[in-house]
Write a protein that holds these residues in place. Structure first.
Motif, PDB file in Angstrom:
ATOM      1  N   PHE A  25      -8.318  19.797  -9.723  1.00  0.00           N
ATOM      2  CA  PHE A  25      -8.325  21.137 -10.181  1.00  0.00           C
ATOM      3  C   PHE A  25      -9.360  21.172 -11.648  1.00  0.00           C
ATOM      4  O   PHE A  25      -9.872  22.086 -11.752  1.00  0.00           O
ATOM      5  N   PHE A  26      -9.024  20.251 -12.121  1.00  0.00           N
ATOM      6  CA  PHE A  26      -9.926  20.111 -13.381  1.00  0.00           C
ATOM      7  C   PHE A  26     -11.099  20.011 -13.188  1.00  0.00           C
ATOM      8  O   PHE A  26     -12.113  20.648 -13.654  1.00  0.00           O
ATOM      9  N   ILE A  27     -11.666  19.109 -12.314  1.00  0.00           N
ATOM     10  CA  ILE A  27     -12.953  18.970 -11.794  1.00  0.00           C
ATOM     11  C   ILE A  27     -13.700  19.909 -11.089  1.00  0.00           C
ATOM     12  O   ILE A  27     -14.798  20.089 -11.583  1.00  0.00           O
ATOM     13  N   VAL A  28     -13.100  20.375 -10.277  1.00  0.00           N
ATOM     14  CA  VAL A  28     -13.615  21.657  -9.649  1.00  0.00           C
ATOM     15  C   VAL A  28     -14.077  22.784 -10.503  1.00  0.00           C
ATOM     16  O   VAL A  28     -15.003  23.667 -10.135  1.00  0.00           O
ATOM     17  N   ASN A  29     -13.363  22.991 -11.480  1.00  0.00           N
ATOM     18  CA  ASN A  29     -13.729  24.092 -12.464  1.00  0.00           C
ATOM     19  C   ASN A  29     -14.744  23.766 -13.445  1.00  0.00           C
ATOM     20  O   ASN A  29     -15.281  24.843 -13.932  1.00  0.00           O
ATOM     21  N   LEU A  30     -15.247  22.438 -13.605  1.00  0.00           N
ATOM     22  CA  LEU A  30     -16.187  22.213 -14.446  1.00  0.00           C
ATOM     23  C   LEU A  30     -17.573  23.020 -14.114  1.00  0.00           C
ATOM     24  O   LEU A  30     -18.216  23.186 -15.326  1.00  0.00           O
ATOM     25  N   PRO A  31     -18.224  23.096 -13.180  1.00  0.00           N
ATOM     26  CA  PRO A  31     -19.261  23.780 -12.932  1.00  0.00           C
ATOM     27  C   PRO A  31     -19.447  25.312 -13.505  1.00  0.00           C
ATOM     28  O   PRO A  31     -20.471  25.633 -13.849  1.00  0.00           O
ATOM     29  N   PHE A  32     -18.403  25.733 -13.695  1.00  0.00           N
ATOM     30  CA  PHE A  32     -18.066  27.174 -13.977  1.00  0.00           C
ATOM     31  C   PHE A  32     -18.208  27.577 -15.471  1.00  0.00           C
ATOM     32  O   PHE A  32     -18.175  28.761 -15.903  1.00  0.00           O
TER      33      PHE A  32
END
Length: 211
Positions: free
Chosen positions: A69-76
């Protein structure tokens, strides 16, 4: 102009928050949201947005949901910074970090012997709704798809709501490849509960809405 505080804690200006108010809002919102994610995870369900992507990867590769969940949001975050400012981005980063940590801690300190998928979908959706309301009230969020949707709307004129809906539909469609149809249907129930709760209890002209 200096911000006036009552009892040294909360702001007398209803349109502004003190650091203490924002801190408790982010912590409480993250804790309630993490509990909602825990209930969904406990019965193998998922939801929409970046959390749905994290759930899919979690079920497919058995990697920690909190970490994903933490990693998936990084690009945004860069897009969030450019479109919604530093304060919103920083508080969202903190909220997502807290949820990621809390979802891992809950597995150690909270053990549920049996949970029916319907109850997991209902209570998971409601708890996520309450958690998101708390975060919205303090100008924070739990995901980057809404930020991307706003960008696409401004750049190409496609309504942000349609982008969000299309993304969530893709997440649920992909779920049919990994999960049993019944589980996906219960997940849709949970997503409907969440969005109905927000639609009824949240005013987008009062708080920022980005999922």
């Amino acid at each position: 102009m200096a911000q006036k505080m009552a009892l040294g804690f909360y702001s007398t200006d209803p349109s502004r928050h003190t650091l203490a108010e924002d801190s408790q809002g982010l912590i409480c919102g993250a804790l309630i949201s993490a509990l909602g994610f825990y209930l969904l995870n406990r019965v193998g369900l998922l939801t929409g947005g970046t959390a749905g992507v994290a759930f899919l990867l979690h079920y497919a590769f058995n990697i920690s949901f909190g970490l994903l969940f933490f990693i998936v949001n990084l690009p945004f975050y860069w897009l969030s910074f450019k479109r919604l400012g530093f304060a919103f981005t920083a508080k969202t980063f903190i909220a997502i970090g807290l949820v990621s940590i809390m979802t891992e801690l809950e597995q150690r300190y909270l053990l549920i012997g049996y949970l029916h998928p319907f109850w997991g979908a209902l209570m998971g959706g409601l708890l996520l709704g309450f958690g998101l309301l708390a975060l919205y009230r303090h100008r924070a969020s739990l995901g980057g798809v809404g930020i991307l949707a706003i960008y696409v709307q401004e750049r190409f004129g496609i309504q942000a709501g349609l982008i969000q809906l299309a993304f969530d539909a893709c997440v649920m469609a992909a779920a049919f490849l990994l999960l049993e149809p019944g589980i996906v249907l219960w997940s849709i129930v949970g997503a409907v509960v969440l969005n109905l709760f927000l639609a009824i209890n949240h005013r987008s002209d009062r708080y920022i809405v980005v999922r």
